[in-house]
Motif scaffolding. Structure first.
Motif, short mmCIF file in Angstrom:
data_model
loop_
_atom_site.label_atom_id
_atom_site.label_comp_id
_atom_site.label_asym_id
_atom_site.label_seq_id
_atom_site.Cartn_x
_atom_site.Cartn_y
_atom_site.Cartn_z
N ASP A 1 0.81 -1.22 0.00
CA ASP A 1 0.00 0.00 0.00
C ASP A 1 0.85 1.27 0.00
O ASP A 1 0.38 2.33 -0.39
CB ASP A 1 -0.92 0.02 1.22
N LEU B 1 1.03 2.78 -3.51
CA LEU B 1 -0.18 3.05 -4.26
C LEU B 1 -0.61 4.50 -4.15
O LEU B 1 -0.52 5.11 -3.07
CB LEU B 1 -1.32 2.14 -3.78
N LYS C 1 -5.58 -3.80 -4.56
CA LYS C 1 -5.17 -2.70 -5.44
C LYS C 1 -6.31 -2.23 -6.35
O LYS C 1 -6.28 -1.09 -6.84
CB LYS C 1 -3.98 -3.14 -6.30
N TYR D 1 -8.10 1.21 -6.03
CA TYR D 1 -7.29 2.38 -6.36
C TYR D 1 -7.47 2.78 -7.83
O TYR D 1 -7.15 3.90 -8.21
CB TYR D 1 -5.81 2.08 -6.09
N TYR E 1 -1.33 -5.26 -11.39
CA TYR E 1 -0.56 -5.66 -10.21
C TYR E 1 0.76 -4.88 -10.12
O TYR E 1 1.19 -4.51 -9.03
CB TYR E 1 -0.29 -7.16 -10.28
N ASP F 1 1.95 0.18 -10.15
CA ASP F 1 2.52 1.17 -9.24
C ASP F 1 4.03 1.04 -9.07
O ASP F 1 4.64 1.77 -8.29
CB ASP F 1 1.84 1.07 -7.86
N ASN G 1 5.56 -6.76 -2.83
CA ASN G 1 4.52 -7.30 -3.71
C ASN G 1 4.71 -8.79 -4.00
O ASN G 1 4.14 -9.30 -4.97
CB ASN G 1 4.49 -6.50 -5.01
#
Length: 547
Positions: free
Chosen positions: A81, A84, A263, A266, A324, A327, A375
């Protein structure tokens, strides 16, 4: 049946052409049988044991990858996070999957490749196309029900997986890529969702500008141009620059479902759309299948649940992977420029002096490594390389890239999206690697010539020679070494027309309606410039003279 009839009647002309060429050249068809597999020092030869070993290996691949690939410690791991940035503003409406229609279903089915292969349900796309008019209405009803409820049909989440050998020894399971064979119906529903999701992402500019896959009017040429342009700009400005070319270990298989689902909001994917994607990922099952051409049998493993990853070979999977990693560019500094093409990742780093350049290199590599850790993706350190670019008039300084005692190899040349790039952008390596392939095409054409018509020869030329020669030609076409490629093009044209070695080719190119390499280079370059006029500076920005 003549060669021409065989090619023209084929559903897969490229494959048929390759089969004919290999037959005429006396090449034996490569067998894909896996007769032995080595697991933890034990040699497995029984087909069922090999199947079960593959299934077990790829089911636990994520844990093994995260443990062994990077060698980078996991302490102080950041949350995903942290990277993001909320994309949804007041003016952006959340994604809503619109219902489909029988017309769209028919169009999608027609667009599928006609194949005899099938998933566990044993219905091929060939059968699907034949029965389109009878099943399009029921499919429309079922798919719309799925869209309205946010539930992906359970029976469409079972896939047959076949191990595809990449390179290296065939007894090592790490040298295989799992390719999922989904049900034909799943491909249609996935295409419905794919069309809506991609249109939403593109129309709202939600895909990162550094990502060159799935964005409108962008291709590998645009990604390679971005890399080479950044290199040339840095060299012209006399600043130090280099690029780290990252290799991800089992990227598609390592996607963490929970992180991906978290995600989605977002990017405005909420409500039923989010539920549908979540349902698509949940409760997926797979089993491995080996086809033995020697024993004429098929063996399959037991079904196993898939807890991570997006299916390779699916329609929707690659687009979800893009979300995925969307970001990832947020993890780099202003002195670093990422270039992404699905999971192919390279980072360009610049520095005003040696000390600053070295600091930026290590900081960027560290930041990207932390993003991968956050990630649940793993770097393959042994296949991740660094290349420092320089011109003939600039001084060379020995630099290295490291993070937490992990040092990546420094190479003078590397392959990026199928193009060989060296540290001086001379294109010598790329052209030299291309020449043997083109010579092989000339030999194949000479073997086929007595048996095929001009129409078939042209089809073979574009499939076997032109496809290799034209790829990336806007980058290497100006090289003085390009004359070697042009000579081979003239050779194959003379073979096709039955001309002598010393005959002029100018009229032959015209009669065959084939562009010579210099003309092809100019044409493709002009087309690229016209498509990307905003990337180039026009004369009227400097003066008002009519030039």
């Amino acid at each position: 049946m003549t060669l021409g009839e065989r090619i023209l009647k084929s559903n897969n002309k490229s494959k048929t052409i390759w089969d004919i060429i290999n037959e005429l050249l006396g090449k034996q068809q490569t067998t894909h049988d896996i007769q032995k597999l080595t697991i933890d020092g034990n040699n497995l030869t029984n087909q069922q044991s090999i199947e079960d070993a593959f299934n077990k290996y790829f089911s636990s691949i994520v844990d093994k990858t995260n443990t062994h690939s990077t060698g980078i410690k996991n302490h102080g791991k950041l949350s995903a996070d942290n990277y993001l940035v909320q994309q949804v503003g007041d003016s952006l409406s959340p994604l809503v999957f619109k219902p489909t229609s029988t017309r769209e279903i028919i169009s999608i089915i027609k667009s599928l490749s006609t194949k005899n292969s099938f998933g566990y349900e044993e219905i091929s796309t060939k059968i699907l196309k034949i029965s389109t008019n009878f099943i399009c209405s029921p499919l429309t009803y079922i798919f719309n029900k799925s869209v309205y409820t946010g539930i992906f049909p359970e029976r469409l989440k079972y896939s047959i997986v076949k191990p595809f050998h990449k390179k290296g020894t065939k007894t090592d399971p790490t040298n295989y890529r799992p390719i999922s064979m989904l049900t034909a119906f799943s491909k249609v529903l996935e295409k419905v969702l794919y069309n809506r999701l991609l249109d939403y992402l593109n129309s709202n500019n939600l895909l990162n500008s550094q990502q060159f896959r799935f964005r409108k009017r962008l291709s590998t040429d645009d990604a390679i141009f971005k890399l080479t342009q950044e290199i040339l700009n840095a060299l012209n400005n006399k600043v130090m620059m280099g690029s780290i070319f990252f290799d991800l270990a089992k990227a598609f298989d390592s996607v963490n479902h929970s992180l991906l689902i978290n995600k989605l909001p977002y990017y405005g994917i909420m409500g039923k759309a989010k539920l549908l994607i979540e349902s698509y990922l949940a409760n997926r099952f797979q089993r491995f299948q080996l086809d033995s051409t020697i024993l004429k049998v098929k063996t399959t493993s037991a079904w196993s649940k898939v807890n991570q990853g997006v299916p390779q070979g699916s329609v929707l999977g690659p687009l979800l992977f893009l979300l995925y990693i969307n970001d990832l560019p947020n993890a780099v500094s202003l002195n670093a420029t990422p270039i992404l093409f699905t999971d192919d990742t390279s980072i360009i780093i610049t520095g005003q002096n040696v000390l600053r350049f070295q600091e930026e290199l290590n900081a960027t590599f560290g930041n990207i490594s932390k993003w991968f850790q956050a990630n649940s993706l793993s770097l393959n350190i042994s296949k991740t390389h660094f290349t420092q670019f320089f011109s003939k008039n600039t001084n060379y300084y020995d630099t290295h890239v490291s993070y937490e005692n992990n040092c990546i190899s420094k190479v003078n040349e590397t392959k990026f999206l199928g193009i060989n790039i060296n540290n001086t952008l001379s294109w010598k390596t790329h052209i030299e690697e291309m020449l043997p392939k083109l010579c092989s095409a000339c030999f194949a054409m000479k073997s086929v010539k007595p048996l095929a018509s001009q129409q078939i020869l042209k089809i073979i030329y574009y499939s076997y020679f032109h496809s290799i020669m034209s790829y990336g030609v806007i980058f290497w076409g100006h090289s003085s070494l390009g004359i070697k490629v042009f000579r081979l093009q003239k050779r194959i044209i003379r073979i096709m027309t039955g001309s002598r070695n010393r005959d002029s080719c100018s009229k032959l190119f015209t009669s065959m309606e084939i562009l010579p390499l210099p003309s092809l280079y100019i044409f493709l370059l002009l087309r690229f410039v016209m498509k990307n006029k905003d990337l180039f500076t026009t004369n009227n920005k400097f003066h008002n003279l009519c030039t």
